[in-house]
Motif scaffolding. Structure first.
Motif, PDB file in Angstrom:
ATOM      1  N   ALA A 205       0.841  -1.199   0.000  1.00 62.61           N
ATOM      2  CA  ALA A 205       0.000   0.000   0.000  1.00 62.61           C
ATOM      3  C   ALA A 205       0.872   1.243   0.000  1.00 62.61           C
ATOM      4  N   VAL A 206       0.250   2.382  -0.229  1.00 67.12           N
ATOM      5  CA  VAL A 206       0.946   3.670  -0.217  1.00 67.12           C
ATOM      6  C   VAL A 206       0.205   4.605   0.724  1.00 67.12           C
ATOM      7  N   ALA A 207       0.961   5.246   1.628  1.00 69.31           N
ATOM      8  CA  ALA A 207       0.391   6.248   2.535  1.00 69.31           C
ATOM      9  C   ALA A 207       0.794   7.625   2.030  1.00 69.31           C
ATOM     10  N   GLN A 208      -0.202   8.465   1.761  1.00 73.99           N
ATOM     11  CA  GLN A 208       0.069   9.812   1.267  1.00 73.99           C
ATOM     12  C   GLN A 208      -1.145  10.698   1.491  1.00 73.99           C
ATOM     13  N   ASP A 209      -0.874  11.920   1.931  1.00 77.02           N
ATOM     14  CA  ASP A 209      -1.933  12.919   2.133  1.00 77.02           C
ATOM     15  C   ASP A 209      -3.052  12.403   3.030  1.00 77.02           C
ATOM     16  N   GLY A 210      -2.685  11.681   4.073  1.00 73.48           N
ATOM     17  CA  GLY A 210      -3.672  11.224   5.042  1.00 73.48           C
ATOM     18  C   GLY A 210      -4.530  10.071   4.597  1.00 73.48           C
ATOM     19  N   ALA A 211      -4.138   9.377   3.543  1.00 80.52           N
ATOM     20  CA  ALA A 211      -4.926   8.236   3.058  1.00 80.52           C
ATOM     21  C   ALA A 211      -4.003   7.078   2.727  1.00 80.52           C
ATOM     22  N   ILE A 212      -4.548   5.865   2.831  1.00 77.47           N
ATOM     23  CA  ILE A 212      -3.812   4.660   2.471  1.00 77.47           C
ATOM     24  C   ILE A 212      -4.489   4.024   1.269  1.00 77.47           C
ATOM     25  N   VAL A 213      -3.715   3.832   0.221  1.00 82.01           N
ATOM     26  CA  VAL A 213      -4.226   3.237  -1.011  1.00 82.01           C
ATOM     27  C   VAL A 213      -3.591   1.858  -1.177  1.00 82.01           C
ATOM     28  N   VAL A 214      -4.423   0.825  -1.194  1.00 84.10           N
ATOM     29  CA  VAL A 214      -3.934  -0.541  -1.372  1.00 84.10           C
ATOM     30  C   VAL A 214      -3.668  -0.791  -2.851  1.00 84.10           C
ATOM     31  N   THR A 240       5.210 -17.486  -6.633  1.00 88.99           N
ATOM     32  CA  THR A 240       3.850 -17.745  -6.150  1.00 88.99           C
ATOM     33  C   THR A 240       2.852 -16.877  -6.911  1.00 88.99           C
ATOM     34  N   TYR A 241       1.700 -17.444  -7.236  1.00 84.59           N
ATOM     35  CA  TYR A 241       0.665 -16.671  -7.932  1.00 84.59           C
ATOM     36  C   TYR A 241       0.321 -15.433  -7.114  1.00 84.59           C
ATOM     37  N   PRO A 242       0.472 -14.230  -7.699  1.00 84.92           N
ATOM     38  CA  PRO A 242       0.291 -13.003  -6.924  1.00 84.92           C
ATOM     39  C   PRO A 242      -1.149 -12.578  -6.732  1.00 84.92           C
ATOM     40  N   GLY A 243      -2.054 -13.113  -7.530  1.00 83.04           N
ATOM     41  CA  GLY A 243      -3.432 -12.632  -7.473  1.00 83.04           C
ATOM     42  C   GLY A 243      -3.592 -11.414  -8.369  1.00 83.04           C
ATOM     43  N   PRO A 244      -4.816 -10.979  -8.626  1.00 80.00           N
ATOM     44  CA  PRO A 244      -5.055  -9.825  -9.503  1.00 80.00           C
ATOM     45  C   PRO A 244      -4.702  -8.522  -8.788  1.00 80.00           C
ATOM     46  N   PRO A 245      -4.476  -7.442  -9.549  1.00 83.52           N
ATOM     47  CA  PRO A 245      -4.286  -6.132  -8.920  1.00 83.52           C
ATOM     48  C   PRO A 245      -5.485  -5.780  -8.054  1.00 83.52           C
ATOM     49  N   PHE A 246      -5.230  -5.159  -6.926  1.00 85.92           N
ATOM     50  CA  PHE A 246      -6.308  -4.871  -5.986  1.00 85.92           C
ATOM     51  C   PHE A 246      -7.401  -4.025  -6.634  1.00 85.92           C
ATOM     52  N   GLY A 247      -7.011  -3.098  -7.495  1.00 83.75           N
ATOM     53  CA  GLY A 247      -7.989  -2.215  -8.120  1.00 83.75           C
ATOM     54  C   GLY A 247      -8.917  -2.902  -9.095  1.00 83.75           C
ATOM     55  N   SER A 248      -8.580  -4.128  -9.508  1.00 85.97           N
ATOM     56  CA  SER A 248      -9.440  -4.850 -10.438  1.00 85.97           C
ATOM     57  C   SER A 248     -10.447  -5.756  -9.731  1.00 85.97           C
ATOM     58  N   LEU A 249     -10.359  -5.821  -8.418  1.00 86.73           N
ATOM     59  CA  LEU A 249     -11.309  -6.642  -7.667  1.00 86.73           C
ATOM     60  C   LEU A 249     -12.690  -5.981  -7.643  1.00 86.73           C
ATOM     61  N   ASP A 250     -13.692  -6.764  -7.312  1.00 94.05           N
ATOM     62  CA  ASP A 250     -15.036  -6.226  -7.148  1.00 94.05           C
ATOM     63  C   ASP A 250     -14.993  -5.079  -6.142  1.00 94.05           C
ATOM     64  N   GLU A 251     -15.703  -3.986  -6.443  1.00 97.11           N
ATOM     65  CA  GLU A 251     -15.644  -2.794  -5.598  1.00 97.11           C
ATOM     66  C   GLU A 251     -16.088  -3.079  -4.167  1.00 97.11           C
ATOM     67  N   ASP A 252     -17.107  -3.890  -4.007  1.00 98.07           N
ATOM     68  CA  ASP A 252     -17.559  -4.233  -2.658  1.00 98.07           C
ATOM     69  C   ASP A 252     -16.483  -4.990  -1.897  1.00 98.07           C
ATOM     70  N   LEU A 253     -15.764  -5.868  -2.600  1.00 99.37           N
ATOM     71  CA  LEU A 253     -14.678  -6.610  -1.955  1.00 99.37           C
ATOM     72  C   LEU A 253     -13.553  -5.660  -1.565  1.00 99.37           C
ATOM     73  N   GLN A 254     -13.259  -4.689  -2.409  1.00 99.96           N
ATOM     74  CA  GLN A 254     -12.220  -3.713  -2.074  1.00 99.96           C
ATOM     75  C   GLN A 254     -12.584  -2.948  -0.804  1.00 99.96           C
ATOM     76  N   ILE A 255     -13.843  -2.509  -0.729  1.00 98.00           N
ATOM     77  CA  ILE A 255     -14.296  -1.754   0.447  1.00 98.00           C
ATOM     78  C   ILE A 255     -14.221  -2.599   1.708  1.00 98.00           C
ATOM     79  N   LEU A 256     -14.625  -3.853   1.612  1.00 94.29           N
ATOM     80  CA  LEU A 256     -14.577  -4.743   2.775  1.00 94.29           C
ATOM     81  C   LEU A 256     -13.138  -4.997   3.217  1.00 94.29           C
ATOM     82  N   MET A 257     -12.221  -5.167   2.267  1.00 98.20           N
ATOM     83  CA  MET A 257     -10.817  -5.392   2.621  1.00 98.20           C
ATOM     84  C   MET A 257     -10.216  -4.147   3.272  1.00 98.20           C
ATOM     85  N   GLU A 258     -10.624  -2.967   2.819  1.00 97.15           N
ATOM     86  CA  GLU A 258     -10.141  -1.737   3.443  1.00 97.15           C
ATOM     87  C   GLU A 258     -10.646  -1.622   4.876  1.00 97.15           C
ATOM     88  N   ARG A 259     -11.899  -2.020   5.105  1.00 92.01           N
ATOM     89  CA  ARG A 259     -12.436  -2.035   6.475  1.00 92.01           C
ATOM     90  C   ARG A 259     -11.718  -3.081   7.324  1.00 92.01           C
TER      91      ARG A 259
END
Length: 299
Positions: A205-214, A240-259
């Motif tokens: 992830a990246v921390a910048q301007d008070g936010a964390i972007v996975v 090892t299989y890395p999995g898809p880029p986080f931004g390509s995941l279902d939006e609801d899944l992204q929100i849940l992972m951020e929580r």
């Protein structure tokens, strides 16, 4: 007019040059006198004047004192800056209230945060190398070039010149308005391990301007792969299989992972703390580096 600091920094060089000129003049005068004396007397005086201290002085570099003085002035300047800049509130608040333990080893580029969340061990690592690698001008220049390219296809030559000037002015105004608001991006390597050896999650992830972007989310059956501490581990992790880029995941899944991450302390407080502490540590390491180099030069 030179500033007081500039005068202070240039003084050692001026003194060194003056000292060198004086030494050369004395040497030339002495050489003239010796050349007029008998050879036997010259040989006798040369032998009697030889000593270990003179040899040691002759073997020393000519600019050692100048380098040492310059390093001393840099050390004094950094001390003054440190006295006038107290510890940022974001760092103090995080250290006082966060469940994370900060591991900051002097001389190391990395900062490691650790905590327990139930039966999970959470490790967050970031490095001061992000400060050295950050080049904001590259992004600004690229954006400027892209906008100019668009203008070339849609406007006359005069419009392009006027538009380019306006664009440059707007870009400078934006930079001036936002230079105190934009922080250097701080890359976070987050590892979540379970105590029952069920593998680990590795989040980039990246921390910048008070936010964390996975950016990426990996799963490793062997938790050791998430830390990648040696060449063999790095190689195994890369295969090892890395999995898809986080931004390509279902939006609801992204929100849940951020929580999911927020519950474990990957919050806005961390997003503010990490870049500020990265800068704070870099200043500490720079001061230590100056002292170490000066100690070596003076030894």
């Amino acid at each position: 007019m030179m500033s007081v600091r500039s005068i202070a920094r240039s003084a050692p060089r001026a003194l060194a040059r003056a000292s060198t000129t004086s030494t050369i003049s004395r040497y030339q005068r002495t050489s003239s006198i010796l050349s007029a004396r008998p050879t036997s007397l010259l040989r006798t005086q040369q032998v009697s004047a030889f000593s270990t201290s003179m040899l040691r002085k002759a073997m020393a570099g000519e600019v050692d004192e100048e380098v040492s003085a310059k390093l001393a002035s840099e050390i004094d300047f950094e001390k003054d800056v440190k006295q006038n800049e107290p510890l940022p509130a974001s760092i103090k608040d995080f250290l006082d209230n966060s469940p994370f333990k900060v591991e900051d080893v002097p001389g190391s580029e990395n900062v490691v945060l650790t905590r327990m969340f139930g039966e999970e061990k959470i490790t967050v690592t970031f490095s001061i190398t992000d400060l050295h690698n950050y080049e904001p001008d590259m992004l600004d220049d690229q954006a400027m070039e892209d906008d100019l390219d668009d203008m070339e296809h849609g406007h006359s030559q005069q419009d392009q010149r006027g538009g380019a000037a306006d664009l440059a002015q707007e870009g400078n105004e934006d930079l001036e308005a936002g230079e105190d608001e934009t922080s250097v991006p701080c890359r976070l390597n987050i590892v979540i391990e379970k105590s029952n050896n069920k593998g680990a999650l590795n989040i980039e992830a990246v921390a910048q301007d008070g936010a964390i972007v996975v950016e990426n989310l990996y799963y490793y059956a062997d938790a050791k792969l998430a830390h990648s501490t040696d060449a063999n581990t790095v190689h195994a992790a890369q295969s090892t299989y890395p999995g898809p880029p986080f931004g390509s995941l279902d939006e609801d899944l992204q929100i849940l992972m951020e929580r999911y991450l927020e519950e474990r302390g990957i919050t806005q407080a961390l997003a503010i703390f990490a870049p500020d502490y990265m800068d704070y540590k870099e200043q500490k390491e720079y001061m230590a580096w100056l002292k170490n180099v000066k100690g070596f030069i003076d030894a």
